[in-house]
Each structure stands twice: as structure tokens, then as C-alpha cells.
Scaffold this active site. Structure first.
Site, PDB file in Angstrom:
ATOM      1  N   ASP A   1       0.848  -1.131   0.104  1.00 23.44           N
ATOM      2  CA  ASP A   1       0.096   0.105  -0.057  1.00 23.44           C
ATOM      3  C   ASP A   1       0.966   1.388  -0.101  1.00 23.44           C
ATOM      4  OD1 ASP A   1      -1.802   1.987   0.321  1.00 23.44           O
ATOM      5  OD2 ASP A   1      -2.967   0.623   1.750  1.00 23.44           O
TER       6      ASP A   1
ATOM      7  N   HIS B   1      -0.474   4.512   0.078  1.00 24.80           N
ATOM      8  CA  HIS B   1      -1.327   5.704   0.509  1.00 24.80           C
ATOM      9  C   HIS B   1      -0.610   6.195   1.641  1.00 24.80           C
ATOM     10  CE1 HIS B   1      -4.294   3.437  -1.797  1.00 24.80           C
ATOM     11  NE2 HIS B   1      -4.886   4.598  -2.253  1.00 24.80           N
TER      12      HIS B   1
HETATM   13  C1  B12 Z   1      -5.152   9.724  -2.980  1.00 27.94           C
HETATM   14  C2  B12 Z   1      -5.542   8.183  -3.198  1.00 27.94           C
HETATM   15  C3  B12 Z   1      -4.743   7.636  -4.055  1.00 27.94           C
HETATM   16  C4  B12 Z   1      -3.216   8.043  -4.405  1.00 27.94           C
HETATM   17  C5  B12 Z   1      -2.323   7.965  -3.169  1.00 27.94           C
HETATM   18  C6  B12 Z   1      -1.134   9.068  -3.271  1.00 27.94           C
HETATM   19  C7  B12 Z   1      -0.510   8.857  -1.972  1.00 27.94           C
HETATM   20  N1  B12 Z   1       0.895   9.201  -2.203  1.00 27.94           N
HETATM   21  O1  B12 Z   1      -0.706   8.868  -0.717  1.00 27.94           O
HETATM   22  C8  B12 Z   1      -2.904   6.933  -5.524  1.00 27.94           C
HETATM   23  C9  B12 Z   1      -3.457   7.745  -6.959  1.00 27.94           C
HETATM   24  C10 B12 Z   1      -1.453   6.766  -5.849  1.00 27.94           C
HETATM   25  C11 B12 Z   1      -3.908   5.861  -5.095  1.00 27.94           C
HETATM   26  C12 B12 Z   1      -3.630   4.785  -5.786  1.00 27.94           C
HETATM   27  C13 B12 Z   1      -4.430   3.453  -5.257  1.00 27.94           C
HETATM   28  N2  B12 Z   1      -5.641   3.349  -4.692  1.00 27.94           N
HETATM   29 CO1  B12 Z   1      -6.354   5.061  -3.705  1.00 27.94          CO
HETATM   30  N3  B12 Z   1      -6.959   6.566  -3.038  1.00 27.94           N
HETATM   31  C14 B12 Z   1      -6.842   7.815  -2.722  1.00 27.94           C
HETATM   32  C15 B12 Z   1      -7.948   8.388  -1.989  1.00 27.94           C
HETATM   33  C16 B12 Z   1      -8.819   9.111  -3.133  1.00 27.94           C
HETATM   34  C17 B12 Z   1      -7.618   9.311  -0.963  1.00 27.94           C
HETATM   35  C18 B12 Z   1      -6.747   8.863   0.235  1.00 27.94           C
HETATM   36  C19 B12 Z   1      -6.310   9.909   0.947  1.00 27.94           C
HETATM   37  O2  B12 Z   1      -5.247  10.451   0.887  1.00 27.94           O
HETATM   38  N4  B12 Z   1      -7.231  10.356   1.853  1.00 27.94           N
HETATM   39  C20 B12 Z   1      -7.000  11.426   2.937  1.00 27.94           C
HETATM   40  C21 B12 Z   1      -6.584  11.030   4.179  1.00 27.94           C
HETATM   41  C22 B12 Z   1      -6.083  12.113   5.447  1.00 27.94           C
HETATM   42  O3  B12 Z   1      -7.149   9.971   4.702  1.00 27.94           O
HETATM   43  P1  B12 Z   1      -6.996   8.387   5.150  1.00 27.94           P
HETATM   44  O4  B12 Z   1      -5.911   7.984   4.379  1.00 27.94           O
HETATM   45  O5  B12 Z   1      -8.173   7.785   5.102  1.00 27.94           O
HETATM   46  O6  B12 Z   1      -6.634   8.675   6.668  1.00 27.94           O
HETATM   47  C23 B12 Z   1      -7.323   9.271   7.578  1.00 27.94           C
HETATM   48  C24 B12 Z   1      -8.249   7.816   8.383  1.00 27.94           C
HETATM   49  O7  B12 Z   1      -8.450   7.018   7.552  1.00 27.94           O
HETATM   50  C25 B12 Z   1      -7.421   7.403   9.594  1.00 27.94           C
HETATM   51  N5  B12 Z   1      -6.480   6.365   9.490  1.00 27.94           N
HETATM   52  C26 B12 Z   1      -5.669   6.112   8.224  1.00 27.94           C
HETATM   53  N6  B12 Z   1      -5.041   4.973   9.074  1.00 27.94           N
HETATM   54  C27 B12 Z   1      -4.955   4.982  10.270  1.00 27.94           C
HETATM   55  C28 B12 Z   1      -4.285   4.126  11.196  1.00 27.94           C
HETATM   56  C29 B12 Z   1      -4.607   4.109  12.609  1.00 27.94           C
HETATM   57  C30 B12 Z   1      -3.888   3.426  13.461  1.00 27.94           C
HETATM   58  C31 B12 Z   1      -5.697   5.207  12.863  1.00 27.94           C
HETATM   59  C32 B12 Z   1      -5.934   5.500  14.107  1.00 27.94           C
HETATM   60  C33 B12 Z   1      -6.324   6.082  11.944  1.00 27.94           C
HETATM   61  C34 B12 Z   1      -6.010   5.793  10.643  1.00 27.94           C
HETATM   62  O8  B12 Z   1      -6.680   8.517   9.932  1.00 27.94           O
HETATM   63  C35 B12 Z   1      -6.217   9.562   8.762  1.00 27.94           C
HETATM   64  C36 B12 Z   1      -6.434  10.940   9.060  1.00 27.94           C
HETATM   65  O9  B12 Z   1      -7.599  11.325   9.765  1.00 27.94           O
HETATM   66  C37 B12 Z   1      -8.852   7.314  -1.605  1.00 27.94           C
HETATM   67  C38 B12 Z   1     -10.311   7.488  -1.601  1.00 27.94           C
HETATM   68  C39 B12 Z   1     -10.732   8.109  -0.378  1.00 27.94           C
HETATM   69  N7  B12 Z   1     -11.522   9.009  -0.540  1.00 27.94           N
HETATM   70  O10 B12 Z   1     -10.332   7.756   0.741  1.00 27.94           O
HETATM   71  C40 B12 Z   1      -8.475   6.296  -2.763  1.00 27.94           C
HETATM   72  C41 B12 Z   1      -8.518   4.729  -2.327  1.00 27.94           C
HETATM   73  C42 B12 Z   1      -8.029   4.457  -0.934  1.00 27.94           C
HETATM   74  N8  B12 Z   1      -7.774   3.939  -3.393  1.00 27.94           N
HETATM   75  C43 B12 Z   1      -8.250   3.051  -3.651  1.00 27.94           C
HETATM   76  C44 B12 Z   1      -7.487   2.033  -4.554  1.00 27.94           C
HETATM   77  C45 B12 Z   1      -8.272   0.719  -4.917  1.00 27.94           C
HETATM   78  C46 B12 Z   1      -6.259   2.268  -5.103  1.00 27.94           C
HETATM   79  C47 B12 Z   1      -5.359   1.443  -5.945  1.00 27.94           C
HETATM   80  C48 B12 Z   1      -5.429   0.038  -5.799  1.00 27.94           C
HETATM   81  C49 B12 Z   1      -6.035   1.790  -7.427  1.00 27.94           C
HETATM   82  C50 B12 Z   1      -5.262   0.956  -8.589  1.00 27.94           C
HETATM   83  N9  B12 Z   1      -6.140   0.121  -9.058  1.00 27.94           N
HETATM   84  O11 B12 Z   1      -4.122   1.038  -8.857  1.00 27.94           O
HETATM   85  C51 B12 Z   1      -3.993   2.288  -5.948  1.00 27.94           C
HETATM   86  C52 B12 Z   1      -3.301   1.490  -5.009  1.00 27.94           C
HETATM   87  C53 B12 Z   1      -1.722   1.740  -4.844  1.00 27.94           C
HETATM   88  C54 B12 Z   1      -0.925   1.351  -3.895  1.00 27.94           C
HETATM   89  N10 B12 Z   1       0.039   0.392  -4.055  1.00 27.94           N
HETATM   90  O12 B12 Z   1      -1.247   1.604  -2.623  1.00 27.94           O
HETATM   91  C55 B12 Z   1      -9.441   2.835  -2.982  1.00 27.94           C
HETATM   92  C56 B12 Z   1      -9.213   1.521  -1.997  1.00 27.94           C
HETATM   93  C57 B12 Z   1     -10.445   0.623  -2.045  1.00 27.94           C
HETATM   94  C58 B12 Z   1     -10.734  -0.180  -0.937  1.00 27.94           C
HETATM   95  N11 B12 Z   1     -10.143  -0.269   0.005  1.00 27.94           N
HETATM   96  O13 B12 Z   1     -11.705  -1.109  -1.082  1.00 27.94           O
HETATM   97  C59 B12 Z   1     -10.036   3.960  -2.437  1.00 27.94           C
HETATM   98  C60 B12 Z   1     -10.670   3.844  -1.048  1.00 27.94           C
HETATM   99  C61 B12 Z   1     -10.668   4.575  -3.540  1.00 27.94           C
HETATM  100  C62 B12 Z   1     -11.996   3.906  -3.822  1.00 27.94           C
HETATM  101  N12 B12 Z   1     -13.148   4.289  -3.292  1.00 27.94           N
HETATM  102  O14 B12 Z   1     -12.133   2.753  -4.718  1.00 27.94           O
HETATM  103  N13 B12 Z   1      -4.740   6.140  -4.372  1.00 27.94           N
END
Ligand code: B12
Length: 146
Positions: free
Chosen positions: A13, A15
Site C-alpha cells: 500500500d 497511500h
Molecule cells: C489519494 C488516493 C490515492 C493516491 C495515493 C497518493 C499518495 N501518495 O498517498 C494514488 C493515486 C497513488 C492511489 C492509488 C491507489 N488507490 Co487510492 N485512493 C486515494 C483516495 C482518493 C484518498 C486517500 C487519502 O489520501 N485520503 C486522505 C487521508 C487524510 O485520509 P486517510 O488516508 O483515510 O487517513 C485518515 C483515516 O483513514 C485515519 N487512518 C488511516 N490510517 C489509520 C491508522 C490508524 C492506526 C488510525 C488510528 C487512523 C488511521 O486517519 C487518517 C487521518 O484522518 C482514496 C479514496 C478516499 N476518499 O479515501 C482512494 C482509495 C483508498 N484508493 C483505492 C484504490 C483501490 C487504489 C489503487 C489500488 C488503485 C489502482 N487500481 O491502482 C491504488 C493502490 C496503489 C498502492 N500500491 O497503494 C481505494 C481502496 C478501495 C478499498 N479499500 O476497497 C480507495 C478507497 C478509492 C475507492 N473508493 O475505490 N490512491
């Protein structure tokens, strides 16, 4: 307050945004954070705990494969003789699922707490303080001196 948190994204992963935000919030709250970054293996987490005497591991996973990536992790922690708090959070399953089922699955794997993708950093901070018995006055002192 001196508690060391090992933070990273497990498996293949990549992200990075969530752990960047968590890193900043935890550091501001006074925790010592070791951010091992994205695409970290179970061994990377365990090596970081050993190298930095980590008190807690926070694993993030967004791409839906957390269960496979974490299989055997708690057995490896036990085999290494480590006593740790373990949290996992993010998008822990593929697609839309019932998060309570996901939480139950990861709790059964050994995680102390399981957080969904709507989690705000303050929730993780409050949980860590509760699980580590850190009082508000201790946390405030750290903020004032760091
Ligand atoms: C940006 C993004 C990308 C970017 C990442 C860029 C980067 N360098 O980070 C790129 C374009 C590279 C990408 C790629 C992929 N992505 Co993407 N991506 C996203 C997106 C739009 C936003 C993620 C993000 O940055 N959120 C903002 C941050 C602040 O939020 P967060 O990460 O969720 O973290 C918060 C909470 O979750 C929590 N949290 C997170 N971890 C933890 C851990 C603990 C212990 C705690 C307490 C809290 C916590 O706290 C954080 C702060 O509030 C999401 C959709 C979404 N809206 O979430 C999809 C998403 C995560 N991606 C997805 C997918 C499928 C992929 C790919 C597999 C796509 C592909 N076929 O290639 C690839 C995977 C590549 C890889 N090897 O990882 C899916 C995952 C689906 C699933 N789980 O069922 C999502 C959900 C999109 C979707 N709806 O389908 N992605």
C-alpha cells in the site's frame, strides 16, 4: 510524557496522506513518532519497535488488503517477545462492508483497537492516552517543554 509510536502503512500500500497527518497530530500531542512510511512489511514494523523501543504500533492500510498483510503479525510480535499496543486503521476491506464485522475480524487477529477511514487523529490520540494511562497534565507538560 515519553511514549514512542511506530507508524506506517503495511504491505504494498502506497497511500501516504493519512500517516502524514497522523504523524503531525501525534507529534504535536507530545508523542515520539517513528514514521516508517508506506509499503512497510511486518518485519519493518517489528525491527522499528526493537530499534526505537516502541510502545505502540499504528498500522495504516487503505487499499483493501490489510487482512492478508497483517496475518501472523501478532504471532510474530509474540515470538519476538514484545509487549505492545497495536492499532490498525484506514480502509480495511475491499469495497463497502459492515465496519463492525471488519472491526471484529481485526480484533480477533489481536489488534487492541480498530479504526475506520472516518477517524480523526484526535480519536487515536485519546485512545493512546487512555491505553497508556497518560494524564492530561502529563501531556500538557510535554507540549510546553517540546
Ligand atoms: C489519494 C488516493 C490515492 C493516491 C495515493 C497518493 C499518495 N501518495 O498517498 C494514488 C493515486 C497513488 C492511489 C492509488 C491507489 N488507490 Co487510492 N485512493 C486515494 C483516495 C482518493 C484518498 C486517500 C487519502 O489520501 N485520503 C486522505 C487521508 C487524510 O485520509 P486517510 O488516508 O483515510 O487517513 C485518515 C483515516 O483513514 C485515519 N487512518 C488511516 N490510517 C489509520 C491508522 C490508524 C492506526 C488510525 C488510528 C487512523 C488511521 O486517519 C487518517 C487521518 O484522518 C482514496 C479514496 C478516499 N476518499 O479515501 C482512494 C482509495 C483508498 N484508493 C483505492 C484504490 C483501490 C487504489 C489503487 C489500488 C488503485 C489502482 N487500481 O491502482 C491504488 C493502490 C496503489 C498502492 N500500491 O497503494 C481505494 C481502496 C478501495 C478499498 N479499500 O476497497 C480507495 C478507497 C478509492 C475507492 N473508493 O475505490 N490512491
Amino acid at each position: 510524557m515519553s511514549a514512542t509510536i511506530i507508524l506506517g502503512v503495511i504491505g504494498s500500500d502506497a497511500h501516504a496522506v493519512g500517516i502524514t497527518i497522523l504523524d503531525q497530530a501525534l507529534s504535536t500531542a507530545g508523542f515520539d513518532v517513528v514514521n516508517i512510511g508506506v509499503q512497510s512489511s511486518q518485519e519493518d514494523f517489528i525491527s522499528a519497535v526493537e530499534a526505537h523501543e516502541g510502545d505502540a504500533v499504528l498500522i495504516s492500510s487503505l487499499y483493501g488488503h490489510a487482512e492478508q498483510d497483517c496475518r501472523g503479525f501478532h504471532e510474530a510480535i509474540e515470538a519476538a517477545g514484545l509487549d505492545l499496543i497495536t492499532y490498525i486503521g484506514g480502509n480495511l476491506a475491499v469495497g463497502q462492508d459492515d465496519f463492525e464485522q471488519t472491526r471484529a475480524r481485526f480484533r480477533a487477529m489481536g489488534f487492541d483497537r480498530v479504526f475506520d477511514s472516518e477517524t480523526e487523529p484526535m480519536e487515536a490520540i485519546a485512545a493512546l492516552k487512555a491505553d497508556m494511562n497518560i494524564t492530561e497534565s502529563e501531556a500538557e507538560r510535554t507540549r510546553l517543554t517540546s
